[in-house]
Design a protein around this motif. Sequence first.
Motif, PDB file in Angstrom:
ATOM      1  N   LEU A  75      30.672  25.285  72.853  1.00  0.00           N
ATOM      2  CA  LEU A  75      31.139  24.112  72.104  1.00  0.00           C
ATOM      3  C   LEU A  75      31.694  24.297  70.684  1.00  0.00           C
ATOM      4  CD1 LEU A  75      27.957  22.004  73.353  1.00  0.00           C
ATOM      5  CD2 LEU A  75      30.268  21.980  74.283  1.00  0.00           C
ATOM      6  N   PHE A 111      19.926  19.127  75.194  1.00  0.00           N
ATOM      7  CA  PHE A 111      20.123  19.128  73.899  1.00  0.00           C
ATOM      8  C   PHE A 111      18.750  18.445  73.096  1.00  0.00           C
ATOM      9  CE2 PHE A 111      24.457  18.766  75.437  1.00  0.00           C
ATOM     10  CZ  PHE A 111      25.282  19.630  74.561  1.00  0.00           C
ATOM     11  N   LEU A 148      24.294   9.241  79.626  1.00  0.00           N
ATOM     12  CA  LEU A 148      25.148   8.169  79.468  1.00  0.00           C
ATOM     13  C   LEU A 148      24.420   7.121  79.692  1.00  0.00           C
ATOM     14  CD1 LEU A 148      27.904   9.655  81.869  1.00  0.00           C
ATOM     15  CD2 LEU A 148      28.025   9.969  79.514  1.00  0.00           C
ATOM     16  N   TRP A 166      25.156   4.083  80.190  1.00  0.00           N
ATOM     17  CA  TRP A 166      25.836   3.018  81.292  1.00  0.00           C
ATOM     18  C   TRP A 166      25.647   3.599  82.869  1.00  0.00           C
ATOM     19  CZ3 TRP A 166      27.948   4.466  76.759  1.00  0.00           C
ATOM     20  CH2 TRP A 166      28.903   5.563  76.758  1.00  0.00           C
ATOM     21  N   ARG A 167      24.946   4.802  82.810  1.00  0.00           N
ATOM     22  CA  ARG A 167      24.768   5.274  84.133  1.00  0.00           C
ATOM     23  C   ARG A 167      23.248   5.489  84.417  1.00  0.00           C
ATOM     24  NH1 ARG A 167      29.160   3.733  84.447  1.00  0.00           N
ATOM     25  NH2 ARG A 167      31.080   4.862  84.811  1.00  0.00           N
ATOM     26  N   LEU A 205      28.024  12.780  73.571  1.00  0.00           N
ATOM     27  CA  LEU A 205      28.353  12.820  74.982  1.00  0.00           C
ATOM     28  C   LEU A 205      29.464  13.479  75.127  1.00  0.00           C
ATOM     29  CD1 LEU A 205      27.431   9.170  75.341  1.00  0.00           C
ATOM     30  CD2 LEU A 205      26.301  11.055  75.847  1.00  0.00           C
ATOM     31  N   GLU A 260      30.378  16.329  74.112  1.00  0.00           N
ATOM     32  CA  GLU A 260      29.834  17.771  74.204  1.00  0.00           C
ATOM     33  C   GLU A 260      29.174  17.955  75.597  1.00  0.00           C
ATOM     34  OE1 GLU A 260      29.115  19.404  69.652  1.00  0.00           O
ATOM     35  OE2 GLU A 260      27.230  18.990  70.930  1.00  0.00           O
ATOM     36  N   VAL A 261      28.314  16.805  76.025  1.00  0.00           N
ATOM     37  CA  VAL A 261      28.058  16.950  77.199  1.00  0.00           C
ATOM     38  C   VAL A 261      28.930  17.157  78.532  1.00  0.00           C
ATOM     39  CG1 VAL A 261      26.533  15.582  79.209  1.00  0.00           C
ATOM     40  CG2 VAL A 261      25.723  15.590  76.736  1.00  0.00           C
ATOM     41  N   PHE A 306      33.255  18.423  83.074  1.00  0.00           N
ATOM     42  CA  PHE A 306      33.889  17.367  83.465  1.00  0.00           C
ATOM     43  C   PHE A 306      35.330  17.432  83.423  1.00  0.00           C
ATOM     44  CE2 PHE A 306      30.433  13.631  82.618  1.00  0.00           C
ATOM     45  CZ  PHE A 306      29.750  14.550  83.315  1.00  0.00           C
ATOM     46  N   LYS A 337      37.102  12.440  85.239  1.00  0.00           N
ATOM     47  CA  LYS A 337      35.673  12.318  85.168  1.00  0.00           C
ATOM     48  C   LYS A 337      35.146  11.771  83.939  1.00  0.00           C
ATOM     49  CE  LYS A 337      32.362  14.402  87.842  1.00  0.00           C
ATOM     50  NZ  LYS A 337      31.532  15.629  87.965  1.00  0.00           N
ATOM     51  N   ARG A 354      36.662   8.338  82.945  1.00  0.00           N
ATOM     52  CA  ARG A 354      35.900   7.102  83.604  1.00  0.00           C
ATOM     53  C   ARG A 354      34.653   6.982  83.085  1.00  0.00           C
ATOM     54  NH1 ARG A 354      34.875   6.552  89.821  1.00  0.00           N
ATOM     55  NH2 ARG A 354      33.737   4.758  89.707  1.00  0.00           N
ATOM     56  N   HIS A 355      33.899   7.916  82.959  1.00  0.00           N
ATOM     57  CA  HIS A 355      32.461   7.677  83.039  1.00  0.00           C
ATOM     58  C   HIS A 355      31.907   7.904  81.624  1.00  0.00           C
ATOM     59  CE1 HIS A 355      31.568   7.670  87.285  1.00  0.00           C
ATOM     60  NE2 HIS A 355      32.822   8.729  87.398  1.00  0.00           N
ATOM     61  N   VAL A 356      32.691   8.753  80.641  1.00  0.00           N
ATOM     62  CA  VAL A 356      32.187   8.881  79.124  1.00  0.00           C
ATOM     63  C   VAL A 356      32.983   8.049  78.295  1.00  0.00           C
ATOM     64  CG1 VAL A 356      31.952  10.637  77.472  1.00  0.00           C
ATOM     65  CG2 VAL A 356      31.647  11.193  80.111  1.00  0.00           C
ATOM     66  N   PRO A 369      33.610   3.504  79.165  1.00  0.00           N
ATOM     67  CA  PRO A 369      32.457   2.590  78.915  1.00  0.00           C
ATOM     68  C   PRO A 369      32.277   2.535  77.492  1.00  0.00           C
ATOM     69  CG  PRO A 369      31.835   4.257  80.848  1.00  0.00           C
ATOM     70  CD  PRO A 369      33.162   4.681  80.126  1.00  0.00           C
ATOM     71  N   GLN A 370      32.613   3.573  76.511  1.00  0.00           N
ATOM     72  CA  GLN A 370      32.473   3.364  75.282  1.00  0.00           C
ATOM     73  C   GLN A 370      33.254   2.402  74.724  1.00  0.00           C
ATOM     74  OE1 GLN A 370      30.955   6.813  72.988  1.00  0.00           O
ATOM     75  NE2 GLN A 370      31.546   7.793  74.957  1.00  0.00           N
TER      76      GLN A 370
END
Lengths: 233, 258
Positions: A54, A74, A80, A82-83, B154, B156-157, B163, B167, B170-172, B175-176
């Motif tokens: 990273l 972490f 997330l 929203w999921r 997020l 970094e995730v 991803f 992806k 759409r998912h990260v 929505p923000q």
Amino acid sequence: MLELDIRRKEYRGVSSPLLAVRDLKLCLEAGRFGAVLGESGCGKSTALRILAGLDPDYEGEVRRPGEGRLGIVFQEPRLLPWRTVEQNVRLALPQPLEGRDLAPLFASLGLAEHRDRHPGELSLGLARRAALARAFAVEPDLLLLDEPFVSLDPATAGRLRGELADLVARSRATTLMVTHDEEEALALADTVFVLSPRPARLLGEVTLDRPRGARDAGWVAERRREIERLRAG
Amino acid sequence: MPPTPRRGASAVLLPRLGSLVVLIAGWQAAAWFAGSRLLPGPAAVAAGIGEALVHGEMAMHLSATLARVAAAFALAMAFGTSLGYAMGRSDRFDRVADPWLVLLLNLPALVVIVLAYVWFGLTEAAAVGAVALNKIPNTVVVVREGARALDPGLDEVARAYRFGTWKRLRHVVLPQLGPYLAAAARSGLSLVWKIVLVVELLGRSNGVGFEIGTYFQLFDVRMILAYALAFVVIMLLVETLVLQPVERRAGRWRQRHA
């Protein structure tokens, strides 16, 4: 084999640069559990981020085991919001594992009734479990854990530690956990890497050859003295 | 946790209806008081709408305007969102593009429209393009704020778990950006339709703006109000039936742990 060799890692601050890591070199055999033990702020999380790929801005080399598929937890759960819990885990799955059955994993982490809930509805302990589920679900070659039990109450931390030990034992992942907690390191790891205060460098390593179930108080005290000697130099 | 009790539809609707009735009553009173052809009352305007719908070409003009609004709005949101996202994510790009943005933000709509017609002719593309160009900088500014506020954790995730681009978006990311996109869409829709009227007045031969221009020459206030109100009603319907449900759907996850 996991090899980490960071010769130098600096954060370019606004006023003066901050040297976070210097000459940190460690090796861990594939499939083993290593704990990186150091005080908070010593640069161990920085090392973990570099190992995770990273942070490309450092001097040194990193070799990840296997194909380098990564599972990471972490300090904050970083789900997330929203999921749902299940969607969070499924989204992390690489293509060959898409659609796999997650029920056993959720069951072993006590998440079975929570898979359809959103992270905002979960306690910190449950959110940590969801983050662990995500990391194990991808069947990682390398599992990185950054203080996975910090700010949990002792009972919850203890239970979660036991669940983690079980999951690690069943997984083929090479695991590296960063922690400031000696007791945690001595309960879980095969090898403890003891780091200096910042800038982090390796003071030495302690090999824990006793099986996890057989580590009694006397043995733990002995290992603690060994860590103390490394810190004293 | 127990679901929060839903307030009855009447509790939400009544105050709205009440304030609307007050507005119409005030309008009616002013029309009586003035007693002039230049301020027709609500009944006369409603009759005007009815006549134009049944015997006239109002439906054709309304749909022409609606099509232009839709095209310009879609263009402005698409370009504005991509540019705003890119500027919010890259400092270098932001430094390069910011002067252009400031220029566009401060360029009067009228100038953009007139220049578009002069350079590209009195065409549909020039009209829609000019409207979109007026809205784009506004969307860029709002979405750029959203892109700057994206959670690096997020991100970094998404990188650690590899991803793909789609992806991640759409998912990260989306929505923000949701609340920012909703804000840009709402302010955008009203701005776009007001500017569409100007391009129609200046260079199209149909649409609400063209009709208002015609009735202005005849000093027919009744029909000017009829066209304006008919289109306001359409925009209200778009807002309540399209924008608001989309927004609610995107924000569903938020309500559960309020």
